[in-house]
Design a protein around this motif. Sequence first.
Motif, PDB file in Angstrom:
ATOM      1  N   SER A 228       0.846  -1.203   0.000  1.00  0.00           N
ATOM      2  CA  SER A 228       0.000   0.000   0.000  1.00  0.00           C
ATOM      3  C   SER A 228       0.876   1.245   0.000  1.00  0.00           C
ATOM      4  O   SER A 228       2.035   1.207   0.443  1.00  0.00           O
ATOM      5  CB  SER A 228      -0.895  -0.001   1.246  1.00  0.00           C
ATOM      6  OG  SER A 228      -0.089   0.002   2.400  1.00  0.00           O
ATOM      7  N   GLY A 229       0.300   2.348  -0.464  1.00  0.00           N
ATOM      8  CA  GLY A 229       1.016   3.608  -0.484  1.00  0.00           C
ATOM      9  C   GLY A 229       0.861   4.356   0.828  1.00  0.00           C
ATOM     10  O   GLY A 229       0.246   3.856   1.780  1.00  0.00           O
ATOM     11  N   ASP A 230       1.431   5.559   0.887  1.00  0.00           N
ATOM     12  CA  ASP A 230       1.225   6.418   2.060  1.00  0.00           C
ATOM     13  C   ASP A 230       1.300   7.882   1.623  1.00  0.00           C
ATOM     14  O   ASP A 230       1.560   8.169   0.444  1.00  0.00           O
ATOM     15  CB  ASP A 230       2.227   6.090   3.181  1.00  0.00           C
ATOM     16  CG  ASP A 230       3.664   6.467   2.818  1.00  0.00           C
ATOM     17  OD1 ASP A 230       3.876   7.088   1.748  1.00  0.00           O
ATOM     18  OD2 ASP A 230       4.567   6.138   3.598  1.00  0.00           O
ATOM     19  N   SER A 231       1.074   8.762   2.562  1.00  0.00           N
ATOM     20  CA  SER A 231       0.977  10.180   2.193  1.00  0.00           C
ATOM     21  C   SER A 231       2.331  10.801   1.873  1.00  0.00           C
ATOM     22  O   SER A 231       2.397  11.935   1.409  1.00  0.00           O
ATOM     23  CB  SER A 231       0.281  10.962   3.305  1.00  0.00           C
ATOM     24  OG  SER A 231       1.027  10.791   4.495  1.00  0.00           O
ATOM     25  N   ALA A 232       3.424  10.046   2.106  1.00  0.00           N
ATOM     26  CA  ALA A 232       4.749  10.569   1.733  1.00  0.00           C
ATOM     27  C   ALA A 232       5.137  10.143   0.323  1.00  0.00           C
ATOM     28  O   ALA A 232       6.175  10.536  -0.184  1.00  0.00           O
ATOM     29  CB  ALA A 232       5.795  10.099   2.731  1.00  0.00           C
ATOM     30  N   GLY A 233       4.319   9.316  -0.307  1.00  0.00           N
ATOM     31  CA  GLY A 233       4.577   8.923  -1.699  1.00  0.00           C
ATOM     32  C   GLY A 233       5.413   7.668  -1.842  1.00  0.00           C
ATOM     33  O   GLY A 233       6.117   7.504  -2.843  1.00  0.00           O
ATOM     34  N   ARG A 234       5.304   6.734  -0.879  1.00  0.00           N
ATOM     35  CA  ARG A 234       6.134   5.535  -1.019  1.00  0.00           C
ATOM     36  C   ARG A 234       5.589   4.659  -2.160  1.00  0.00           C
ATOM     37  O   ARG A 234       4.371   4.555  -2.358  1.00  0.00           O
ATOM     38  CB  ARG A 234       6.194   4.749   0.288  1.00  0.00           C
ATOM     39  CG  ARG A 234       4.995   3.914   0.575  1.00  0.00           C
ATOM     40  CD  ARG A 234       5.168   3.114   1.849  1.00  0.00           C
ATOM     41  NE  ARG A 234       3.959   2.331   2.096  1.00  0.00           N
ATOM     42  CZ  ARG A 234       3.698   1.730   3.238  1.00  0.00           C
ATOM     43  NH1 ARG A 234       4.544   1.795   4.247  1.00  0.00           N
ATOM     44  NH2 ARG A 234       2.572   1.045   3.372  1.00  0.00           N
ATOM     45  N   PRO A 235       6.490   4.043  -2.917  1.00  0.00           N
ATOM     46  CA  PRO A 235       6.053   3.137  -3.980  1.00  0.00           C
ATOM     47  C   PRO A 235       5.424   1.881  -3.390  1.00  0.00           C
ATOM     48  O   PRO A 235       5.782   1.479  -2.277  1.00  0.00           O
ATOM     49  CB  PRO A 235       7.363   2.768  -4.700  1.00  0.00           C
ATOM     50  CG  PRO A 235       8.420   3.642  -4.132  1.00  0.00           C
ATOM     51  CD  PRO A 235       7.950   4.129  -2.814  1.00  0.00           C
ATOM     52  N   PHE A 236       4.511   1.272  -4.107  1.00  0.00           N
ATOM     53  CA  PHE A 236       3.945   0.008  -3.621  1.00  0.00           C
ATOM     54  C   PHE A 236       3.516  -0.882  -4.781  1.00  0.00           C
ATOM     55  O   PHE A 236       3.380  -0.424  -5.921  1.00  0.00           O
ATOM     56  CB  PHE A 236       2.771   0.259  -2.671  1.00  0.00           C
ATOM     57  CG  PHE A 236       1.550   0.889  -3.311  1.00  0.00           C
ATOM     58  CD1 PHE A 236       1.457   2.266  -3.443  1.00  0.00           C
ATOM     59  CD2 PHE A 236       0.498   0.104  -3.772  1.00  0.00           C
ATOM     60  CE1 PHE A 236       0.332   2.856  -4.022  1.00  0.00           C
ATOM     61  CE2 PHE A 236      -0.622   0.679  -4.346  1.00  0.00           C
ATOM     62  CZ  PHE A 236      -0.703   2.063  -4.475  1.00  0.00           C
ATOM     63  N   ARG A 237       3.350  -2.166  -4.459  1.00  0.00           N
ATOM     64  CA  ARG A 237       2.813  -3.136  -5.421  1.00  0.00           C
ATOM     65  C   ARG A 237       1.315  -3.230  -5.251  1.00  0.00           C
ATOM     66  O   ARG A 237       0.827  -3.350  -4.126  1.00  0.00           O
ATOM     67  CB  ARG A 237       3.414  -4.527  -5.163  1.00  0.00           C
ATOM     68  CG  ARG A 237       4.777  -4.720  -5.731  1.00  0.00           C
ATOM     69  CD  ARG A 237       5.313  -6.107  -5.402  1.00  0.00           C
ATOM     70  NE  ARG A 237       4.578  -7.167  -6.082  1.00  0.00           N
ATOM     71  CZ  ARG A 237       4.827  -8.464  -5.906  1.00  0.00           C
ATOM     72  NH1 ARG A 237       5.793  -8.845  -5.086  1.00  0.00           N
ATOM     73  NH2 ARG A 237       4.131  -9.374  -6.557  1.00  0.00           N
TER      74      ARG A 237
END
Length: 509
Positions: A228-237
């Motif tokens: 899952s993503g987050d509000s800091a913009g982490r990449p995710f599958r």
Amino acid sequence: MDVAGQSFLDLPAESLTALTAEAFADVSHLLRPGHLAQLRAILDDPEATANDRFVALELLKNAVIAAEGAFPSCQDTGTAIVSGKKGQNLLVQGGLRDAIETGIRSTWAGRNLRFSQMAALTMYEERNTGTNLPAQIEIEATEGAALDLLFMAKGGGSANKTFLFQETRRLLEPDRLLAFLDEKIRTLGTTACPPYHLAIVVGGLSAEHCLKTVKLASAHALDDLPDSGDSAGRPFRDRGLEDQILRLTRQMGLGAQFGGKYFCHDVRVIRLPRHGGSLPVGMGVSCSADRQIRGRIDAEGVWLEALERDPARFLPEVAVPPAALAVDLDQPMEAICATLSTLGVSTPVRLSGTMIVARDLVHAELARRMAAGLPLPDYVKDHPIYYAGPARTPAGHASGSFGPTTAARMDPYIPDLQAQGASRVMIAKGNRAPGVVQSCARHGGFYLGSVGGAAAVLGRDVIRSVEQIDYPEFGMEAVYRIRVQDFPAFVIIDDKGNDFFTRLPRLAD
Ligand code: SF4
């Protein structure tokens, strides 16, 4: 070495050179066990078609031959790509790039590989560098005293199936995104030798960020990303979308090259942050020469990912190849075509006899001759034409790895050649342009698909002799006369306007 409370590691250039040389030697002959297990799963799947199983079996047999170390798994031994991270406290004595390039040069010079890199002398004049250099080397700086590398040998056909689409926010709706991907995935076709490891990236801070992520994802180098993503913009599958797209590819009908379920082994979908005014979408594949290997150097030593050295353990005890019609290529061309004319598209055949090998440079030369009003050589009229270029021949063998190249590059030449009675039967991989289908219907021609990615099987077990007969100055692109025994192929385009690729079903809703 400790300086001002920090640990530093002095790395002799020879260690990095040796790691690089061994990585590219391994990856030219060996595959990951997970990839081989996926091929075996096709053989065990009752829903796989006979053609799917045939391709999977050929690719497993190919892996067994390649693992012996003489024949590379594919004749296109690729561009050397090295990416990774270097801790700023690791100091390479003598230069990092030089050390890596020396390792690449020694592996390509010392094994039965193929030099594929073309230097541009002018805008229009090129020459093979004869070393397989330059390499693509991209190393980021990071903290610490370790070097983590991913070595990839990327074939041209596989690299050509990397795409960037500059889209907009409007695409970010489930139905719209799926319909878009359905359309784009179909355009991949089979020229990069499926089953594929498919990677799709939605977003990215730039076009190159998106495409670099595609490449790493197709090599399974980003498998540990969170779900899952987050509000800091982490990449995710997006694993849900991965499952959905894998199901979609299994309904497309392309299968493992000649119809069926296994167009893809697996799918990676990665979501990246983006600029609000841009939405890059990237797509790419890792092909049946799934050549990547991780390496690491740290204070504890030098490490290289273990690839599978005993691929035979993935072979079934009994494997019955699909019934295939034997075709004698030493008959007159009219008789060969009359035999093929009785077969439907996607029918398997076994070819024995003489073929002529000719690819890009020779076709350009034939076009020049036709434009100048010069006659074509008889060999392009009397024999089937196989589009290919060999790797080096191992000592004691008739041929090196010698699989098919992408047919589509020859498409523009075919109507004129067939109008002069040449190229009536063509053998290669991937789909063709509508102009080739029409030309075959008009001139009684055929296009046969050979199993892409099984070059070692062809080189060791099928091709009985190789003789260079024309244009020696073109090197591996010269004209060769080869004799084959039981060369496996499938009818893709016939003389009635039928094309296997345009008869595939659309996605069921
Ligand atoms: S398997 Fe096919 S796409 Fe991959 S490198 Fe070989 S010829 Fe190219």
